[in-house]
Design a protein around this motif. Structure first.
Motif, PDB file in Angstrom:
ATOM      1  N   VAL A  17       0.842  -1.198   0.000  1.00 35.46           N
ATOM      2  CA  VAL A  17       0.000   0.000   0.000  1.00 35.46           C
ATOM      3  C   VAL A  17       0.878   1.248   0.000  1.00 35.46           C
ATOM      4  N   GLU A  18       1.920   1.258   0.831  1.00 38.06           N
ATOM      5  CA  GLU A  18       2.829   2.404   0.852  1.00 38.06           C
ATOM      6  C   GLU A  18       3.518   2.575  -0.492  1.00 38.06           C
ATOM      7  N   THR A  24       1.809   7.304  -6.478  1.00 39.72           N
ATOM      8  CA  THR A  24       0.784   8.306  -6.777  1.00 39.72           C
ATOM      9  C   THR A  24       1.202   9.704  -6.336  1.00 39.72           C
ATOM     10  N   GLY A  25       2.146   9.768  -5.411  1.00 34.32           N
ATOM     11  CA  GLY A  25       2.535  11.066  -4.862  1.00 34.32           C
ATOM     12  C   GLY A  25       1.637  11.507  -3.721  1.00 34.32           C
ATOM     13  N   CYS A  26       0.807  10.592  -3.210  1.00 30.83           N
ATOM     14  CA  CYS A  26      -0.182  10.935  -2.180  1.00 30.83           C
ATOM     15  C   CYS A  26       0.166  10.383  -0.804  1.00 30.83           C
ATOM     16  N   CYS A  56      -6.122  13.997  -4.426  1.00 31.50           N
ATOM     17  CA  CYS A  56      -4.808  13.583  -4.918  1.00 31.50           C
ATOM     18  C   CYS A  56      -4.918  12.254  -5.670  1.00 31.50           C
ATOM     19  N   ILE A  57      -5.621  11.295  -5.098  1.00 26.10           N
ATOM     20  CA  ILE A  57      -5.798   9.988  -5.739  1.00 26.10           C
ATOM     21  C   ILE A  57      -6.547  10.147  -7.059  1.00 26.10           C
ATOM     22  N   ASN A  58      -7.616  10.943  -7.064  1.00 21.80           N
ATOM     23  CA  ASN A  58      -8.384  11.150  -8.292  1.00 21.80           C
ATOM     24  C   ASN A  58      -7.546  11.821  -9.378  1.00 21.80           C
ATOM     25  N   LEU A  63      -4.543  11.338 -14.534  1.00 24.34           N
ATOM     26  CA  LEU A  63      -3.275  11.406 -15.270  1.00 24.34           C
ATOM     27  C   LEU A  63      -2.895  10.039 -15.814  1.00 24.34           C
ATOM     28  N   ASP A  64      -3.114   9.009 -15.028  1.00 25.86           N
ATOM     29  CA  ASP A  64      -2.792   7.656 -15.443  1.00 25.86           C
ATOM     30  C   ASP A  64      -3.678   7.229 -16.625  1.00 25.86           C
ATOM     31  N   ALA A  65      -4.958   7.569 -16.572  1.00 25.19           N
ATOM     32  CA  ALA A  65      -5.888   7.236 -17.657  1.00 25.19           C
ATOM     33  C   ALA A  65      -5.493   7.968 -18.934  1.00 25.19           C
TER      34      ALA A  65
END
Length: 70
Positions: A17-18, A24-26, A56-58, A63-65
């Protein structure tokens, strides 16, 4: 109470998880959510931190999409 990265037992033993949150930078925002919950004992009082983490996750997902479309 401050929550920090757990000491590694040996190289390569990162928590999955970490590791994901680092990519992600989050990760720091995740720590802020954890710290708030640990301090207040009530996640409902941590909505600012939760929303910052969620944003941040969204943003990372968007960006990933966009990267996978090209």
């Amino acid at each position: 109470m401050t929550i920090t990265h757990h000491d590694k037992v040996s190289d390569g033993d990162d928590d999955p998880v970490e590791s994901m949150l680092k990519r992600t930078g989050c990760l720091e925002l995740h720590y802020k959510v954890q710290e708030c919950i640990a301090t207040t004992k009530d996640w409902r009082k941590c909505q600012s931190e939760v929303n910052d983490f969620k944003d941040c996750i969204n943003k990372h997902k968007q960006l990933d999409a966009a990267r996978t479309k090209t």
